[in-house]
Design an enzyme around this catalytic site. Structure first.
Site, PDB file in Angstrom:
ATOM      1  N   ASP A  66       0.831  -1.211   0.000  1.00 48.73           N
ATOM      2  CA  ASP A  66       0.000   0.000   0.000  1.00 48.73           C
ATOM      3  C   ASP A  66       0.863   1.257   0.000  1.00 48.73           C
ATOM      4  OD1 ASP A  66       0.950  -0.486   2.599  1.00 48.73           O
ATOM      5  OD2 ASP A  66      -1.013  -1.075   3.334  1.00 48.73           O
ATOM      6  N   ASP A 135      -7.186  -2.195  14.475  1.00 50.64           N
ATOM      7  CA  ASP A 135      -8.618  -2.324  14.160  1.00 50.64           C
ATOM      8  C   ASP A 135      -8.897  -3.549  13.286  1.00 50.64           C
ATOM      9  OD1 ASP A 135      -7.697  -1.576  11.665  1.00 50.64           O
ATOM     10  OD2 ASP A 135      -8.978   0.185  11.464  1.00 50.64           O
ATOM     11  N   HIS A 137      -7.231  -4.434  10.435  1.00 57.40           N
ATOM     12  CA  HIS A 137      -6.977  -4.351   8.989  1.00 57.40           C
ATOM     13  C   HIS A 137      -5.747  -5.149   8.571  1.00 57.40           C
ATOM     14  CE1 HIS A 137      -4.550  -0.452   9.878  1.00 57.40           C
ATOM     15  NE2 HIS A 137      -3.667  -1.351   9.486  1.00 57.40           N
ATOM     16  N   GLU A 142      -9.629  -1.500   5.592  1.00 60.07           N
ATOM     17  CA  GLU A 142     -10.219  -1.184   6.888  1.00 60.07           C
ATOM     18  C   GLU A 142     -11.496  -1.998   7.104  1.00 60.07           C
ATOM     19  OE1 GLU A 142      -8.428   0.187   8.880  1.00 60.07           O
ATOM     20  OE2 GLU A 142      -7.830   2.244   8.444  1.00 60.07           O
TER      21      GLU A 142
HETATM   22  C1  F6R Z   1       1.586  -1.693   6.145  1.00 61.80           C
HETATM   23  C2  F6R Z   1       0.234  -2.208   6.221  1.00 61.80           C
HETATM   24  C3  F6R Z   1      -0.520  -2.263   7.495  1.00 61.80           C
HETATM   25  C4  F6R Z   1       0.327  -2.576   8.727  1.00 61.80           C
HETATM   26  C5  F6R Z   1      -0.538  -2.488   9.972  1.00 61.80           C
HETATM   27  C6  F6R Z   1       0.249  -2.760  11.238  1.00 61.80           C
HETATM   28  O1  F6R Z   1       2.075  -1.750   4.823  1.00 61.80           O
HETATM   29  O2  F6R Z   1      -0.303  -2.555   5.229  1.00 61.80           O
HETATM   30  O3  F6R Z   1      -1.548  -3.220   7.386  1.00 61.80           O
HETATM   31  O4  F6R Z   1       0.884  -3.844   8.588  1.00 61.80           O
HETATM   32  O5  F6R Z   1      -1.104  -1.219  10.058  1.00 61.80           O
HETATM   33  O6  F6R Z   1       1.136  -1.706  11.414  1.00 61.80           O
HETATM   34  P1  F6R Z   1       2.279  -1.799  12.532  1.00 61.80           P
HETATM   35  O7  F6R Z   1       3.140  -2.928  12.151  1.00 61.80           O
HETATM   36  O8  F6R Z   1       3.008  -0.475  12.442  1.00 61.80           O
HETATM   37  O9  F6R Z   1       1.585  -1.996  13.819  1.00 61.80           O
END
Ligand code: F6R
Length: 258
Positions: A66, A135, A137, A142
């Site tokens: 992303d 959350d 995702h 989301e």
């Molecule tokens: C990042 C992504 C997100 C993260 C998620 C967890 O490319 O796609 O899904 O993996 O937000 O983020 P962290 O690891 O910072 O807690």
């Protein structure tokens, strides 16, 4: 789905590196999907430390999950820059081998379609590294995201914007992102989901032990035939089956692992 509970996030990074290295070694043209954020950093540090002995990255193609809409690739908080600084520059990956959605493309739906086509043209993703949002995702899909979704523009929830404010000097997180869809992620041949930290325990239990639902996009991994979930102990505290997973892992002969 194999769930492995390890003492620390460092252990998660080391075992995840074994899995990624095996993929890099087992294909002439490996395709690896990369996540950003904090969770994969121990994995990326481990890969960098192993690269001094030579990692076969020259033939690899890498795809980001992303990117933020409106951030140019050289913006200090762009995911393209993040992955360069945390992994690919150090590994010596050629810029042409690293792909990410262009969050500044003038026609974002066309960019999303181009990204899908680029993944397909590379032969699909062999192993997709994933983190889990608090959350629930995966990627930036989301709650409420279609389980069949493809790469597209999404709006971030307030919770995700708060969670990610630490990556922005002014704390201002863009509202929109371009992300691989859940359907895109499920097309990868192997999913490697990393979950670490007590703040992820609730999301992990919902994603792994409750029914598959769009309200917890991470639960979609239950639909995939080859998923490896690596967790640290703090992230596993709300799992009903934690003892079962520990016993299963410790009883496994090495040749059956992962
Ligand atoms: C990042 C992504 C997100 C993260 C998620 C967890 O490319 O796609 O899904 O993996 O937000 O983020 P962290 O690891 O910072 O807690």
């Amino acid at each position: 789905m194999e769930v492995v509970i390890l003492p620390t996030a460092i252990d998660v990074g080391e075992l995840a590196a074994d899995v990624v290295v095996r993929h890099l070694q087992s294909s002439a043209r490996p395709v690896v999907g990369l996540a950003t954020g904090s969770t994969p950093l121990p994995l990326y540090r481990e890969l960098l430390s192993r690269s001094t002995n030579g990692l076969p990255v020259d033939a690899a193609t890498l795809f980001l999950l992303d990117e933020y809409v409106g951030l140019p690739a050289d913006h200090p908080s762009s995911y393209r820059r993040f992955i360069g600084e945390q992994l690919t520059d150090g590994l010596g990956v050629a810029p042409r081998s690293l792909h990410g959605p262009d969050g500044c493309a003038p026609d974002l739906p066309a960019e999303a379609a181009r990204y899908e086509a680029a993944i397909a043209a590379a032969g699909g993703i062999d192993v997709q590294i994933l983190g889990l949002g608090s959350d629930g995702h995966i990627g930036f899909n989301e709650p409420g995201s279609s389980l069949a979704s493809r790469t597209r523009i999404k709006t971030l929830t307030e919770q995700t914007r708060r969670d990610n404010a630490r990556f922005f000097a002014d704390g201002e997180v863009p509202l929109h992102v371009i992300t691989q869809g859940i359907g895109t992620i499920l097309d990868a041949r192997h999913l490697l989901l990393l979950v670490t930290g007590a703040h992820k325990a609730g999301a992990a239990a919902r994603a792994l032990e409750e029914p598959v639902t769009t309200m917890v996009p991470g639960s979609a991994v239950q639909l995939h035939p080859h998923v490896t979930v690596l967790m640290d102990e703090p992230a596993a505290t709300q799992l009903t089956l934690a003892d079962y997973h520990r016993a299963t892992w410790s009883a496994k002969p090495p040749w059956q692992r992962l």
